[in-house]
Write an enzyme that holds these catalytic residues in place. Structure first.
Site, mmCIF file in Angstrom:
data_model
loop_
_atom_site.group_PDB
_atom_site.id
_atom_site.type_symbol
_atom_site.label_atom_id
_atom_site.label_comp_id
_atom_site.label_asym_id
_atom_site.label_seq_id
_atom_site.Cartn_x
_atom_site.Cartn_y
_atom_site.Cartn_z
ATOM 1 N N HIS A 64 20.824 113.117 -35.117
ATOM 2 C CA HIS A 64 19.923 114.282 -35.113
ATOM 3 C C HIS A 64 20.778 115.553 -35.023
ATOM 4 O O HIS A 64 20.768 116.257 -34.012
ATOM 5 C CB HIS A 64 18.950 114.181 -33.934
ATOM 6 C CG HIS A 64 17.801 115.134 -34.018
ATOM 7 N ND1 HIS A 64 17.510 115.883 -35.144
ATOM 8 C CD2 HIS A 64 16.850 115.471 -33.097
ATOM 9 C CE1 HIS A 64 16.438 116.621 -34.916
ATOM 10 N NE2 HIS A 64 16.024 116.393 -33.681
ATOM 11 N N ARG A 108 16.100 126.253 -32.312
ATOM 12 C CA ARG A 108 15.966 125.483 -33.553
ATOM 13 C C ARG A 108 15.674 126.418 -34.719
ATOM 14 O O ARG A 108 16.173 126.247 -35.822
ATOM 15 C CB ARG A 108 14.847 124.439 -33.421
ATOM 16 C CG ARG A 108 15.098 123.328 -32.398
ATOM 17 C CD ARG A 108 16.210 122.394 -32.834
ATOM 18 N NE ARG A 108 15.934 121.787 -34.111
ATOM 19 C CZ ARG A 108 15.236 120.663 -34.293
ATOM 20 N NH1 ARG A 108 14.790 119.990 -33.254
ATOM 21 N NH2 ARG A 108 15.027 120.172 -35.506
ATOM 22 N N GLN A 130 19.504 119.279 -33.960
ATOM 23 C CA GLN A 130 19.282 119.583 -32.546
ATOM 24 C C GLN A 130 20.566 120.051 -31.876
ATOM 25 O O GLN A 130 20.549 120.911 -30.997
ATOM 26 C CB GLN A 130 18.725 118.343 -31.835
ATOM 27 C CG GLN A 130 18.364 118.601 -30.388
ATOM 28 C CD GLN A 130 17.193 119.560 -30.236
ATOM 29 O OE1 GLN A 130 16.153 119.378 -30.850
ATOM 30 N NE2 GLN A 130 17.357 120.587 -29.407
ATOM 31 N N ARG A 177 13.289 113.617 -42.702
ATOM 32 C CA ARG A 177 13.224 112.924 -41.399
ATOM 33 C C ARG A 177 12.685 111.527 -41.659
ATOM 34 O O ARG A 177 11.563 111.365 -42.140
ATOM 35 C CB ARG A 177 12.310 113.670 -40.415
ATOM 36 C CG ARG A 177 12.007 112.835 -39.175
ATOM 37 C CD ARG A 177 11.286 113.572 -38.082
ATOM 38 N NE ARG A 177 12.167 114.485 -37.372
ATOM 39 C CZ ARG A 177 11.925 114.967 -36.160
ATOM 40 N NH1 ARG A 177 10.827 114.626 -35.510
ATOM 41 N NH2 ARG A 177 12.779 115.801 -35.592
ATOM 42 N N CYS A 201 16.173 117.479 -25.901
ATOM 43 C CA CYS A 201 15.719 117.934 -27.229
ATOM 44 C C CYS A 201 14.213 118.100 -27.301
ATOM 45 O O CYS A 201 13.712 118.813 -28.159
ATOM 46 C CB CYS A 201 16.229 116.978 -28.303
ATOM 47 S SG CYS A 201 15.575 115.305 -28.165
ATOM 48 N N ASP A 214 17.442 112.221 -23.110
ATOM 49 C CA ASP A 214 16.417 112.110 -24.159
ATOM 50 C C ASP A 214 15.523 110.933 -23.770
ATOM 51 O O ASP A 214 15.833 110.175 -22.841
ATOM 52 C CB ASP A 214 17.109 111.881 -25.524
ATOM 53 C CG ASP A 214 16.150 111.909 -26.707
ATOM 54 O OD1 ASP A 214 14.997 112.362 -26.547
ATOM 55 O OD2 ASP A 214 16.551 111.453 -27.800
HETATM 56 N N1 NVA Z 1 15.494 110.217 -29.835
HETATM 57 C C1 NVA Z 1 14.227 110.835 -30.162
HETATM 58 C C2 NVA Z 1 14.424 112.264 -30.544
HETATM 59 C C3 NVA Z 1 13.152 112.998 -30.872
HETATM 60 C C4 NVA Z 1 13.381 114.411 -31.295
HETATM 61 C C5 NVA Z 1 13.562 110.053 -31.287
HETATM 62 O O1 NVA Z 1 14.255 109.671 -32.228
HETATM 63 O O2 NVA Z 1 12.358 109.809 -31.207
HETATM 64 N N1 CP Z 2 13.519 117.885 -30.922
HETATM 65 C C1 CP Z 2 12.837 117.605 -32.036
HETATM 66 O O1 CP Z 2 13.390 117.291 -33.092
HETATM 67 O O2 CP Z 2 11.502 117.734 -31.897
HETATM 68 P P1 CP Z 2 10.386 117.285 -32.949
HETATM 69 O O3 CP Z 2 10.381 115.785 -32.994
HETATM 70 O O4 CP Z 2 9.097 117.847 -32.368
HETATM 71 O O5 CP Z 2 10.692 117.870 -34.290
#
Ligand code: NVA
Ligand code: CP
Length: 304
Positions: free
Chosen positions: A131, A287, A134, A104, A259, A219
């Protein structure tokens, strides 16, 4: 046999994606019946997190522990990655000691570079661009509540961000039509890059986008790494909140997904998160099951 990575949804075929989702529901049913098959016995997953996480970390660690293996959390803050060791070298070293690597991070290119130098499957645990994990959970959730999503209409309301880009990939892979409503200037980048073959409509009108939709998704307005834009984005996105009033324009059987983490009162109203049309908690739970099924496909079945 070459190593299979999961950097975007396009790395698996539609048949493989559907197989992952079927297996995820099967593993979920087994778990609910008290069975946790040891599908990852002696396997190790390395998890590189350059951004925060609750669900992704928890679901992967739990998946590996329940399956008889283990997961190792690595943060750039306390590994040599944070002190300038190149991604390529880190990938070479980690992949000699584990069975899969989840990454990540910010730039999607960094995950691609990780994959280019890894001997084991690399899984995108979220980048600024995509992502895909998800989406596996979201599709499993839709299938469990409403059946096949092929031919249905999905509406994305809000920022054209990493999740939105993955929904664009999902429209192609799962065969649904997608209406995306974003403020002008916040359109998804993957559309600019071609967007694939799916039926995708783009507008700046949330009401138009959700009309007749079977699934409405949103989101956060400011993703991780965009915190400094938060105030400005709140002004720009104000008309893009998903709430019960907006959902009334959708199909009567509509589901709402997010998500998480959610900001109640911003991109989603507080009442909608806990409304019966909302399946956000099932999405979060799935998940775990979806990632078990993905790991099993990538690590245990392909000779990796
Ligand atoms: N769009 C959000 C998703 C978090 C799971 C981010 O990238 O912060
Ligand atoms: N939805 C998701 O990826 O959550 P986290 O950022 O908590 O892993």
């Amino acid at each position: 046999m070459s190593v299979r990575h999961f950097l975007t949804l396009l790395d698996l075929s539609p048949d493989e994606l559907n197989a992952v989702i079927r297996r995820a529901s099967e593993l979920k049913n087994l778990r609910n019946a008290g069975q946790r098959p040891l599908i990852f016995r002696n396997r190790v997953l390395a998890m590189v997190f350059a951004k925060s996480s609750t669900r992704t970390r928890m679901s992967f660690e739990t998946a590996m522990i329940e399956g008889g293996g283990g997961a190792i959390f690595l943060s750039p803050r306390d590994t040599q990655l944070g002190r300038g060791e190149p991604i390529a070298d880190s990938a070479r070293v980690l992949s000699r000691m584990c069975d899969a690597i989840m990454v990540r991070t910010f730039s999607h290119r960094d995950i691609e570079e990780f994959a280019e130098h890894s001997r084991v499957p690399v899984i995108n645990g979220l980048s600024d661009s995509f992502h895909p994990l998800q989406i596996l959970a979201d599709m499993q959730t839709y299938f469990e509540h409403r059946g096949d999503i092929a031919g249905r209409k999905v509406a994305w309301v809000g920022d054209g961000n990493n999740m939105c880009n993955s929904y664009i990939n999902a429209a192609q892979q799962f065969g649904f039509s997608l209406s995306v409503a974003t403020p002008a200037g916040y359109e998804p980048s993957s559309l600019a890059a071609g967007g694939g073959l799916a039926s995708i409509e783009l507008s700046n009108d949330p009401r138009e986008a959700v009309k007749g939709a079977d699934l409405v998704v949103t989101d956060v307005w400011a993703s991780m790494g965009q915190e400094q834009e938060s105030t400005r984005r709140h002004e720009i996105f104000r008309e893009f909140q998903v709430n019960s009033d907006l959902l009334r324009k959708a199909h009567p059987d509509v589901l709402f997904m997010h998500c998480l983490p959610a900001h109640r009162g911003e991109e989603v109203s507080a009442e909608l998160i806990d409304h019966p049309d909302s399946v956000v908690w099932d999405e979060a739970e799935n998940r775990l099951h979806a990632q078990k099924a993905l790991l099993e496909m990538l690590v245990c079945r392909s000779g990796n």
